[in-house]
Write a protein that holds these residues in place. Structure first.
Motif, PDB file in Angstrom:
ATOM      1  N   GLY A  22       0.829  -1.202   0.000  1.00 40.30           N
ATOM      2  CA  GLY A  22       0.000   0.000   0.000  1.00 40.30           C
ATOM      3  C   GLY A  22       0.858   1.244   0.000  1.00 40.30           C
ATOM      4  O   GLY A  22       2.044   1.202   0.322  1.00 40.30           O
ATOM      5  N   TYR A  23       0.247   2.335  -0.358  1.00 41.49           N
ATOM      6  CA  TYR A  23       0.889   3.647  -0.308  1.00 41.49           C
ATOM      7  C   TYR A  23      -0.179   4.585   0.207  1.00 41.49           C
ATOM      8  O   TYR A  23      -1.278   4.638  -0.351  1.00 41.49           O
ATOM      9  CB  TYR A  23       1.374   4.071  -1.702  1.00 41.49           C
ATOM     10  N   PHE A  24       0.094   5.299   1.279  1.00 44.25           N
ATOM     11  CA  PHE A  24      -0.928   6.085   1.956  1.00 44.25           C
ATOM     12  C   PHE A  24      -0.556   7.560   1.937  1.00 44.25           C
ATOM     13  O   PHE A  24       0.594   7.911   2.187  1.00 44.25           O
ATOM     14  CB  PHE A  24      -1.083   5.580   3.399  1.00 44.25           C
ATOM     15  N   LEU A  25      -1.537   8.399   1.622  1.00 45.12           N
ATOM     16  CA  LEU A  25      -1.317   9.841   1.514  1.00 45.12           C
ATOM     17  C   LEU A  25      -2.231  10.593   2.476  1.00 45.12           C
ATOM     18  O   LEU A  25      -3.426  10.314   2.542  1.00 45.12           O
ATOM     19  CB  LEU A  25      -1.653  10.326   0.093  1.00 45.12           C
ATOM     20  N   ARG A  26      -1.687  11.570   3.169  1.00 47.27           N
ATOM     21  CA  ARG A  26      -2.520  12.494   3.920  1.00 47.27           C
ATOM     22  C   ARG A  26      -3.125  13.462   2.906  1.00 47.27           C
ATOM     23  O   ARG A  26      -2.467  13.848   1.947  1.00 47.27           O
ATOM     24  CB  ARG A  26      -1.694  13.305   4.908  1.00 47.27           C
ATOM     25  N   ALA A  27      -4.367  13.866   3.132  1.00 51.24           N
ATOM     26  CA  ALA A  27      -5.001  14.788   2.191  1.00 51.24           C
ATOM     27  C   ALA A  27      -5.999  15.676   2.918  1.00 51.24           C
ATOM     28  O   ALA A  27      -6.704  15.217   3.821  1.00 51.24           O
ATOM     29  CB  ALA A  27      -5.706  14.013   1.087  1.00 51.24           C
ATOM     30  N   ALA A  28      -6.060  16.935   2.524  1.00 50.92           N
ATOM     31  CA  ALA A  28      -7.077  17.836   3.050  1.00 50.92           C
ATOM     32  C   ALA A  28      -8.457  17.393   2.571  1.00 50.92           C
ATOM     33  O   ALA A  28      -9.452  17.561   3.275  1.00 50.92           O
ATOM     34  CB  ALA A  28      -6.780  19.274   2.610  1.00 50.92           C
ATOM     35  N   ASP A  29      -8.512  16.816   1.369  1.00 51.61           N
ATOM     36  CA  ASP A  29      -9.764  16.327   0.788  1.00 51.61           C
ATOM     37  C   ASP A  29      -9.535  14.903   0.288  1.00 51.61           C
ATOM     38  O   ASP A  29      -9.286  14.688  -0.901  1.00 51.61           O
ATOM     39  CB  ASP A  29     -10.194  17.251  -0.357  1.00 51.61           C
ATOM     40  N   PRO A  30      -9.599  13.887   1.178  1.00 48.22           N
ATOM     41  CA  PRO A  30      -9.304  12.513   0.763  1.00 48.22           C
ATOM     42  C   PRO A  30     -10.175  12.013  -0.394  1.00 48.22           C
ATOM     43  O   PRO A  30      -9.653  11.396  -1.323  1.00 48.22           O
ATOM     44  CB  PRO A  30      -9.565  11.694   2.036  1.00 48.22           C
ATOM     45  N   ALA A  31     -11.454  12.280  -0.358  1.00 43.65           N
ATOM     46  CA  ALA A  31     -12.339  11.812  -1.436  1.00 43.65           C
ATOM     47  C   ALA A  31     -11.975  12.495  -2.751  1.00 43.65           C
ATOM     48  O   ALA A  31     -11.938  11.858  -3.810  1.00 43.65           O
ATOM     49  CB  ALA A  31     -13.796  12.054  -1.078  1.00 43.65           C
ATOM     50  N   GLY A  32     -11.711  13.791  -2.703  1.00 44.62           N
ATOM     51  CA  GLY A  32     -11.341  14.528  -3.910  1.00 44.62           C
ATOM     52  C   GLY A  32     -10.018  14.059  -4.487  1.00 44.62           C
ATOM     53  O   GLY A  32      -9.874  13.927  -5.705  1.00 44.62           O
ATOM     54  N   LEU A  33      -9.047  13.791  -3.612  1.00 46.63           N
ATOM     55  CA  LEU A  33      -7.752  13.325  -4.097  1.00 46.63           C
ATOM     56  C   LEU A  33      -7.869  11.921  -4.689  1.00 46.63           C
ATOM     57  O   LEU A  33      -7.296  11.636  -5.741  1.00 46.63           O
ATOM     58  CB  LEU A  33      -6.706  13.353  -2.971  1.00 46.63           C
ATOM     59  N   SER A  34      -8.649  11.054  -4.053  1.00 47.29           N
ATOM     60  CA  SER A  34      -8.891   9.715  -4.615  1.00 47.29           C
ATOM     61  C   SER A  34      -9.544   9.820  -5.991  1.00 47.29           C
ATOM     62  O   SER A  34      -9.176   9.095  -6.922  1.00 47.29           O
ATOM     63  CB  SER A  34      -9.787   8.898  -3.687  1.00 47.29           C
ATOM     64  N   ALA A  35     -10.499  10.732  -6.124  1.00 47.82           N
ATOM     65  CA  ALA A  35     -11.163  10.936  -7.416  1.00 47.82           C
ATOM     66  C   ALA A  35     -10.175  11.432  -8.464  1.00 47.82           C
ATOM     67  O   ALA A  35     -10.238  11.032  -9.635  1.00 47.82           O
ATOM     68  CB  ALA A  35     -12.329  11.913  -7.267  1.00 47.82           C
ATOM     69  N   TRP A  36      -9.242  12.304  -8.080  1.00 48.13           N
ATOM     70  CA  TRP A  36      -8.234  12.812  -9.020  1.00 48.13           C
ATOM     71  C   TRP A  36      -7.389  11.652  -9.553  1.00 48.13           C
ATOM     72  O   TRP A  36      -7.162  11.539 -10.760  1.00 48.13           O
ATOM     73  CB  TRP A  36      -7.345  13.858  -8.345  1.00 48.13           C
TER      74      TRP A  36
END
Length: 130
Positions: A22-36
Motif C-alpha cells: 500500500g501507499y498512503f497519503l494524507r489529504a485535506a480532501d481525501p475523497a477529492g484526491l482519490s477521485a483525481w
C-alpha cells in the motif's frame, strides 16, 4: 527452526517482504484526491482502496536528503507509476488541466520519465519502462 540472532535467523534464512502492500497519503480532501487519481491516472481502486495493478517491475531506491528530484523539500517520498505510453499519458493529463512538468527524461536501458503534481502538491513520477 533456527535461532534468531539480531534480525537474521541463524540458519541463513531471513523473512522478506513480498512487494508493496500500500501507499498512503494524507489529504485535506481525501475523497477529492482519490477521485483525481481515478479520473486523471485511471487508478481504479475500490471503496477500500484495493487496486489490482499489472505485473511488472517496482523500483525501491533511496535518495540523498537534499535532493530536488521529488520537487518540494517537504515531500519525503515520491510515488512512481508505470505507464504504457508516457507521451499519451502526459497529453491526457495536460488536456485535463493537471500540473504536468514540460521536461521528460530518458535513461538508456531503463525507460522514459515524466512528472505530474496532484492537487495536494505531491509530485508523481510516470515511468515508461524500456
Amino acid at each position: 527452526m533456527g535461532r534468531i540472532v539480531g534480525r537474521i535467523v541463524q540458519d541463513g534464512r531471513m523473512e522478506r517482504v513480498l512487494g508493496i502492500g500500500g501507499y498512503f497519503l494524507r489529504a485535506a480532501d481525501p475523497a477529492g484526491l482519490s477521485a483525481w487519481y481515478r479520473d486523471r491516472l485511471g487508478l481504479d481502486a475500490d471503496e477500500h482502496g484495493l487496486w489490482r495493478q499489472e505485473t511488472g517491475l517496482t523500483v525501491f531506491a533511496t535518495f540523498d536528503s537534499g535532493t530536488d528530484y521529488f520537487g518540494s523539500r517537504e515531500q519525503r517520498t515520491m510515488l512512481n507509476f508505470r505507464v504504457r505510453d508516457l507521451d499519451a499519458m502526459l497529453a491526457q493529463l495536460r488536456a485535463a488541466g493537471a500540473d504536468v512538468t514540460e521536461e521528460t527524461q530518458e535513461m538508456d536501458g531503463v525507460g522514459r520519465f515524466g512528472w505530474v503534481t496532484d492537487p495536494e502538491g505531491n509530485r508523481i513520477e510516470l515511468w515508461q519502462p524500456a
